[in-house]
Design a protein around this motif. Structure first.
Motif, mmCIF file in Angstrom:
data_model
loop_
_atom_site.group_PDB
_atom_site.id
_atom_site.type_symbol
_atom_site.label_atom_id
_atom_site.label_comp_id
_atom_site.label_asym_id
_atom_site.label_seq_id
_atom_site.Cartn_x
_atom_site.Cartn_y
_atom_site.Cartn_z
ATOM 1 N N THR A 125 6.699 6.811 6.589
ATOM 2 C CA THR A 125 5.279 6.768 6.287
ATOM 3 C C THR A 125 4.799 5.340 6.245
ATOM 4 O O THR A 125 3.692 5.076 6.571
ATOM 5 C CB THR A 125 4.892 7.116 4.667
ATOM 6 N N ASN A 126 5.771 4.374 6.168
ATOM 7 C CA ASN A 126 5.572 2.735 6.339
ATOM 8 C C ASN A 126 6.782 2.355 6.850
ATOM 9 O O ASN A 126 7.796 2.721 6.614
ATOM 10 C CB ASN A 126 5.293 2.414 4.657
ATOM 11 N N GLY B 251 0.941 -1.182 0.154
ATOM 12 C CA GLY B 251 0.089 0.001 0.014
ATOM 13 C C GLY B 251 0.900 1.279 -0.082
ATOM 14 O O GLY B 251 0.433 2.346 0.665
ATOM 15 N N ALA C 86 2.268 4.386 -1.147
ATOM 16 C CA ALA C 86 1.775 5.775 -2.296
ATOM 17 C C ALA C 86 3.290 6.059 -2.809
ATOM 18 O O ALA C 86 4.359 5.979 -2.369
ATOM 19 C CB ALA C 86 1.187 6.735 -1.342
ATOM 20 N N ASP C 87 2.831 6.806 -3.920
ATOM 21 C CA ASP C 87 4.237 7.374 -4.683
ATOM 22 C C ASP C 87 4.840 8.458 -3.636
ATOM 23 O O ASP C 87 4.118 9.421 -2.903
ATOM 24 C CB ASP C 87 3.406 8.268 -5.769
ATOM 25 N N ALA D 66 6.376 7.479 -0.956
ATOM 26 C CA ALA D 66 6.596 6.908 0.462
ATOM 27 C C ALA D 66 7.835 6.919 0.975
ATOM 28 O O ALA D 66 8.952 6.922 0.374
ATOM 29 C CB ALA D 66 5.727 5.363 0.419
ATOM 30 N N THR E 134 8.847 3.490 -6.527
ATOM 31 C CA THR E 134 7.556 4.280 -6.029
ATOM 32 C C THR E 134 8.082 5.912 -5.677
ATOM 33 O O THR E 134 7.321 6.392 -5.457
ATOM 34 C CB THR E 134 7.161 4.021 -4.856
#
Length: 250
Positions: free
Chosen positions: A246-247, A189, A191-192, A194, A218
């Motif tokens: 973010t992740n 999941g 995102a661009d 990240a 990404t």
């Protein structure tokens, strides 16, 4: 991401063309306290120099096999992209005796001596420092790479369908590496753009993907942590916050 990118080296070229100043790899070694941050431009410069060393001084050619005996480290990432730039197949944890070249860290020198081809050693010291004394039978990467050219052009174009990476008992082409990285990004999941924090090693695909290939695919960045088990839960939370992660993939 650019849909025409078919190798990891293509991904890096696209990143350099679109946003050279953004962070790409932030490396922590929690056993030594080291922190290094490389922008896309700085990382690409290291890759170009290493590719020139590989193609020039080491006379590596497309199809040659390089045993990479290195842990998760920013310099390991440099070698992975340099090999992609030249067309050399990286064998993760490969048998040095069967390889055309070997790149070793300080803890695997004896194993690496089984290679009859060129041998390169990395001290993995802070700031890319050299060995106090060059290991017998090896070139010291930190000595050899600074004088290499800042721009790289392969003698022959790299075939995206040719073997690029052998890991977990499977050989992947450059295109397959890119495709799998994009699939992993979707599964996570991401995102661009990240910013992914990972403590996984480079001994298998999951660690390589999280620690390099997926962030490249990404247009993101990675906080690559070695010896993360030495960091307290509170310290990890602080790092996630301070690095604007973010992740996470632990």
């Amino acid at each position: 991401m650019n849909s025409s990118d078919r190798t990891p080296a293509d991904l890096l070229r696209s990143a350099l063309a679109t946003d050279p100043g953004r962070p790409l790899i932030t490396f922590y070694d929690d056993a030594t306290g080291e922190r290094v941050e490389l922008s896309v431009a700085t990382f690409a410069n290291w890759v170009a120099k290493t590719a020139n060393l590989l193609q020039g001084d080491l006379a590596a050619e497309p199809g040659d096999r390089l045993a990479l005996l290195l842990p998760a480290h920013w310099q390991s990432a440099v070698w992975l992209l340099a090999c992609s730039s030249v067309g050399v197949t990286v064998e993760i944890g490969g048998e040095a005796a069967d390889a055309d070249l070997v790149v070793s860290g300080p803890d695997t020198l004896e194993e690496a001596r089984a290679c009859s081809g060129e041998r390169v050693a990395l001290a993995l010291r802070p700031l890319g420092g050299r060995f106090p004394q060059t290991p017998v039978g090896f070139l010291d990467y930190a000595v050899e790479v600074p004088g290499q050219g800042d721009q790289f052009a392969p003698y022959v174009p790299v075939d995206p369908a040719a073997p690029a990476l052998t890991v977990d008992g499977r050989t992947l082409s450059g295109t397959e590496v890119v495709d799998r990285a994009r699939e992993d990004a979707a599964a996570l999941g991401l995102a661009d753009g990240a910013r992914l924090l990972t403590g996984r090693g480079y001994g298998g695909w999951e660690g390589l993907s999280a620690g390099l290939f997926t962030p490249l695919a990404t247009r993101g960045s990675v906080v690559l942590c070695r010896h993360l088990d030495q960091l307290s839960p509170e310290g990890l939370s602080q790092r996630v916050a301070s690095e604007r992660v973010t992740n996470t993939v632990l």
